[in-house]
Design a protein around this motif. Structure first.
Motif, mmCIF file in Angstrom:
data_model
loop_
_atom_site.group_PDB
_atom_site.id
_atom_site.type_symbol
_atom_site.label_atom_id
_atom_site.label_comp_id
_atom_site.label_asym_id
_atom_site.label_seq_id
_atom_site.Cartn_x
_atom_site.Cartn_y
_atom_site.Cartn_z
ATOM 1 N N LEU A 243 0.813 -1.211 0.000
ATOM 2 C CA LEU A 243 0.000 0.000 0.000
ATOM 3 C C LEU A 243 0.849 1.264 0.000
ATOM 4 O O LEU A 243 0.349 2.344 -0.307
ATOM 5 C CB LEU A 243 -0.948 -0.001 1.209
ATOM 6 C CG LEU A 243 -2.039 -1.079 1.174
ATOM 7 C CD1 LEU A 243 -2.850 -1.034 2.454
ATOM 8 C CD2 LEU A 243 -2.923 -0.925 -0.048
ATOM 9 N N ARG A 244 2.107 1.129 0.296
ATOM 10 C CA ARG A 244 3.021 2.282 0.253
ATOM 11 C C ARG A 244 3.129 2.803 -1.178
ATOM 12 O O ARG A 244 3.281 3.993 -1.409
ATOM 13 C CB ARG A 244 4.390 1.857 0.767
ATOM 14 C CG ARG A 244 5.366 2.983 0.955
ATOM 15 C CD ARG A 244 6.655 2.474 1.560
ATOM 16 N NE ARG A 244 7.337 3.556 2.264
ATOM 17 C CZ ARG A 244 8.348 3.388 3.079
ATOM 18 N NH1 ARG A 244 8.817 2.187 3.322
ATOM 19 N NH2 ARG A 244 8.907 4.414 3.677
ATOM 20 N N GLN A 245 3.010 1.895 -2.135
ATOM 21 C CA GLN A 245 3.160 2.262 -3.538
ATOM 22 C C GLN A 245 1.852 2.784 -4.137
ATOM 23 O O GLN A 245 1.854 3.748 -4.888
ATOM 24 C CB GLN A 245 3.675 1.055 -4.325
ATOM 25 C CG GLN A 245 5.061 0.629 -3.881
ATOM 26 C CD GLN A 245 5.274 -0.864 -3.953
ATOM 27 O OE1 GLN A 245 4.531 -1.577 -4.616
ATOM 28 N NE2 GLN A 245 6.275 -1.346 -3.246
ATOM 29 N N GLU A 246 0.739 2.103 -3.811
ATOM 30 C CA GLU A 246 -0.570 2.520 -4.336
ATOM 31 C C GLU A 246 -1.679 1.780 -3.602
ATOM 32 O O GLU A 246 -1.440 0.766 -2.966
ATOM 33 C CB GLU A 246 -0.675 2.259 -5.839
ATOM 34 C CG GLU A 246 -0.590 0.788 -6.216
ATOM 35 C CD GLU A 246 -0.666 0.571 -7.713
ATOM 36 O OE1 GLU A 246 -1.540 1.150 -8.361
ATOM 37 O OE2 GLU A 246 0.167 -0.197 -8.226
ATOM 38 N N GLU A 247 -2.895 2.307 -3.722
ATOM 39 C CA GLU A 247 -4.028 1.646 -3.091
ATOM 40 C C GLU A 247 -4.378 0.369 -3.844
ATOM 41 O O GLU A 247 -4.062 0.237 -5.029
ATOM 42 C CB GLU A 247 -5.230 2.583 -3.014
ATOM 43 C CG GLU A 247 -5.801 2.945 -4.366
ATOM 44 C CD GLU A 247 -6.978 3.899 -4.255
ATOM 45 O OE1 GLU A 247 -7.229 4.462 -3.183
ATOM 46 O OE2 GLU A 247 -7.656 4.081 -5.282
ATOM 47 N N HIS A 248 -4.999 -0.572 -3.120
ATOM 48 C CA HIS A 248 -5.384 -1.857 -3.708
ATOM 49 C C HIS A 248 -6.693 -2.319 -3.100
ATOM 50 O O HIS A 248 -7.030 -1.942 -1.975
ATOM 51 C CB HIS A 248 -4.332 -2.938 -3.417
ATOM 52 C CG HIS A 248 -3.053 -2.759 -4.137
ATOM 53 N ND1 HIS A 248 -2.885 -3.058 -5.475
ATOM 54 C CD2 HIS A 248 -1.848 -2.317 -3.712
ATOM 55 C CE1 HIS A 248 -1.639 -2.810 -5.824
ATOM 56 N NE2 HIS A 248 -0.986 -2.352 -4.769
ATOM 57 N N TYR B 87 -11.455 -0.451 -1.523
ATOM 58 C CA TYR B 87 -10.056 -0.155 -1.764
ATOM 59 C C TYR B 87 -9.425 0.328 -0.466
ATOM 60 O O TYR B 87 -10.037 1.054 0.310
ATOM 61 C CB TYR B 87 -9.895 0.896 -2.867
ATOM 62 C CG TYR B 87 -10.113 0.303 -4.238
ATOM 63 C CD1 TYR B 87 -9.032 -0.115 -4.999
ATOM 64 C CD2 TYR B 87 -11.395 0.120 -4.745
ATOM 65 C CE1 TYR B 87 -9.223 -0.689 -6.244
ATOM 66 C CE2 TYR B 87 -11.594 -0.447 -5.990
ATOM 67 C CZ TYR B 87 -10.509 -0.846 -6.734
ATOM 68 O OH TYR B 87 -10.688 -1.420 -7.961
ATOM 69 N N ARG C 130 -5.990 2.076 1.441
ATOM 70 C CA ARG C 130 -4.823 2.954 1.285
ATOM 71 C C ARG C 130 -4.260 3.220 2.669
ATOM 72 O O ARG C 130 -4.908 2.958 3.681
ATOM 73 C CB ARG C 130 -5.221 4.259 0.599
ATOM 74 C CG ARG C 130 -6.220 5.070 1.374
ATOM 75 C CD ARG C 130 -6.545 6.414 0.728
ATOM 76 N NE ARG C 130 -7.692 7.030 1.360
ATOM 77 C CZ ARG C 130 -7.691 7.562 2.573
ATOM 78 N NH1 ARG C 130 -6.597 7.592 3.284
ATOM 79 N NH2 ARG C 130 -8.793 8.084 3.083
#
Length: 112
Positions: free
Chosen positions: A31-36, A75, A77
């Protein structure tokens, strides 16, 4: 942590407990890179969606991640960016310990 009441210490311990599981750390790293969404995280982590959902519930409970519903998916984040400062601090400490251990082993030649 000076002069904290027992209730506060209990909350602090619970926060650290949320960070004490490798899968939850993997989720935070992703999640550091992007939401999922749950399905994406399950696939990336190699676990079932039910397992990932359980971990996300714990992380959400402690304010580390935030959940947003979009249609039929939820989602996730990062809700508290300061968790990365804490993790970086701990990772740096562990890296230094490993480096010191490696240097100690270099001092002694291998037994023949």
């Amino acid at each position: 942590m000076e002069n904290l009441p027992p209730e506060a210490l209990t909350e602090i311990a619970a926060y650290f407990q949320a960070l004490s599981e490798p899968t939850r750390l993997q989720i935070l790293n992703l999640l550091r890179q992007e939401e999922h969404n749950v399905g994406e995280l399950a696939q990336l982590c190699g676990f079932t969606a039910a397992n990932i959902s359980r971990h996300l519930t714990m992380l959400t409970k402690h304010g580390l991640v935030a959940r947003e519903s979009r249609g039929t998916s939820a989602y996730y984040r990062i809700a508290d960016e300061s968790v990365y400062e804490l993790c970086d601090l701990v990772c740096g400490k562990i890296a230094r310990q490993l480096q010191q251990a490696a240097q100690k082993h270099q001092v002694f030649p291998p037994a023949e």
